[in-house]
Design an enzyme around this catalytic site. Sequence first.
Site, PDB file in Angstrom:
ATOM      1  N   SER A  97       0.707  -1.207   0.087  1.00  0.00           N
ATOM      2  CA  SER A  97      -0.013   0.092  -0.001  1.00  0.00           C
ATOM      3  C   SER A  97       0.978   1.269  -0.048  1.00  0.00           C
ATOM      4  O   SER A  97       0.387   2.377  -0.154  1.00  0.00           O
ATOM      5  CB  SER A  97      -0.776  -0.008   1.265  1.00  0.00           C
ATOM      6  OG  SER A  97       0.059   0.032   2.537  1.00  0.00           O
ATOM      7  N   ASP A 269       6.753 -12.131   1.694  1.00  0.00           N
ATOM      8  CA  ASP A 269       7.558 -11.403   0.756  1.00  0.00           C
ATOM      9  C   ASP A 269       8.768 -10.892   1.353  1.00  0.00           C
ATOM     10  O   ASP A 269       8.866 -10.675   2.412  1.00  0.00           O
ATOM     11  CB  ASP A 269       6.827 -10.274   0.129  1.00  0.00           C
ATOM     12  CG  ASP A 269       6.894  -9.147   0.984  1.00  0.00           C
ATOM     13  OD1 ASP A 269       6.216  -8.959   2.144  1.00  0.00           O
ATOM     14  OD2 ASP A 269       7.630  -8.149   0.557  1.00  0.00           O
ATOM     15  N   CYS A 309      18.522 -24.666 -10.495  1.00  0.00           N
ATOM     16  CA  CYS A 309      18.227 -23.343 -11.350  1.00  0.00           C
ATOM     17  C   CYS A 309      19.126 -23.330 -12.553  1.00  0.00           C
ATOM     18  O   CYS A 309      19.960 -24.051 -12.559  1.00  0.00           O
ATOM     19  CB  CYS A 309      18.284 -22.147 -10.308  1.00  0.00           C
ATOM     20  SG  CYS A 309      20.082 -21.809 -10.112  1.00  0.00           S
ATOM     21  N   HIS A 338      19.208 -17.784  -9.089  1.00  0.00           N
ATOM     22  CA  HIS A 338      19.525 -18.714  -8.008  1.00  0.00           C
ATOM     23  C   HIS A 338      18.673 -18.483  -6.698  1.00  0.00           C
ATOM     24  O   HIS A 338      18.106 -19.492  -5.983  1.00  0.00           O
ATOM     25  CB  HIS A 338      20.984 -18.703  -7.697  1.00  0.00           C
ATOM     26  CG  HIS A 338      21.072 -19.768  -6.441  1.00  0.00           C
ATOM     27  ND1 HIS A 338      20.876 -21.110  -6.624  1.00  0.00           N
ATOM     28  CD2 HIS A 338      21.577 -19.464  -5.337  1.00  0.00           C
ATOM     29  CE1 HIS A 338      21.222 -21.586  -5.205  1.00  0.00           C
ATOM     30  NE2 HIS A 338      21.566 -20.593  -4.339  1.00  0.00           N
TER      31      HIS A 338
END
Length: 376
Positions: A97, A269, A309, A338
């Site tokens: 936000s 996150d 990866c 990675h």
Amino acid sequence: MTNPHFSYEVTHICKQSGARLGVLHTPHGDIPTPIYMPVGTSACVKAMTSREMEEIGTKILLSNTYHLHLRPGEELIREAGGLHRFMDWPHPILTDSGGFQVFSLAGIRKIKEEGVTFQSHLDGSRKFISPEVSMDIQQALGSDIAMAFDVCSPYPCDYKTAKEAMERTHRWAERCKEHHTREDQALFGIVQGAFYEDLRIESAKALSDMDFIGYGIGGLSVGEPKPVMYEMLDKIRPYMPEGKPRYLMGVGSPDCLIEGVIRGIDMFDCVLATRIARNGSIFTHRGRVVIKNGKYAHDFSPMDEACDCYACTHYSRAYVRHLFNAKEITAGRLASIHNLRFLLRMMEEIREAIAEDRLLDYRKEFYERYDLTKNF
RNA sequence: UCCUCAGUAGCUCAAUGGCAGAGCAUUCGGCUGUUAACCGAAGGGUUGUAGGUUCGAGCCCUACCUGGGGAG
């Protein structure tokens, strides 16, 4: 309250740890939880393309209201057809936000009940963001999940300040809810309360009563010791709505992900993975490695032999170290690929462990191999 | 051969005759809802060599060595 575009279902609860496995349905796809969301602040996960983000298994990524408002502006993104089309990411997006930016850019802002006046870090011009403005911006961006505009308090923080920040966060949450009209966008409220158990519980209860589609837990990982954060998560857990996703904002070191999931967190996150990647550090199954160190100059093994990866299956430590040394832009790209893959794959393993009721075993195995104190 | 300029940290360069420094490089560390391809720290010197003047010399004097430029 029901919304045809969003639903969250808990599909399994780990018998060993109590951690939950679930699915969050959004207009741009289903998100398995627990999930780690890479951060693309300015409509881009730094150094990464959307194709690469798909290849490493990203299910949802983050972008930022404050930054996109300042540049390029939400109207331009609306003109582009929304954030998904603008950045070529047809999968779920969550927008923060701008509340955290108000907190982290302290010094050039003034917080009042109406909203926050601040100076743009780009050109110094005066700007204003309120709960209503934040909702308008996020609705223009068209993210799948919008976050309420909150007041994040620092660590340490005196009780009075923490209480005022929390109460204002609650009033602002009401205003966000009032102003938010887009049905194809979920709005999450954010629990605050700093490091006071009673405030955290009060906040969790107050937000629960507002009946959001999901809940962020904000104001953690702002400099406090990890045990302090874990304690807060333990305290508020009983007061978080059972049938809604819980998002621990800004947390994403490997150990914190496991500890968070065990404490009932569904979403995370963090910029850590991509930031340390660009600055020459990588995650490995044994611990963090400063890959730019001279001791890797002749190490022709992959960054992490246990990783699948693109960077680890094609390039050596010596090569990546050389790229950092030569200041080649690909250094940060390979390390980012990675590190993101490392966290995404770890979350896949965590989901498997939950499904098989052995998450505590997984944590034990993790700490046995992952040295939190040394770099290799 | 002569004239001239210059030799200081790995590199490029500072430093009234008064504590020998910077940038880059090197090494190491940090980074958790990104103002971050960023920030911080450390190591590194018989100031070309040998003498001299001076309370004190990177700096002044002498010779030599090395390199650049010029003259012949």
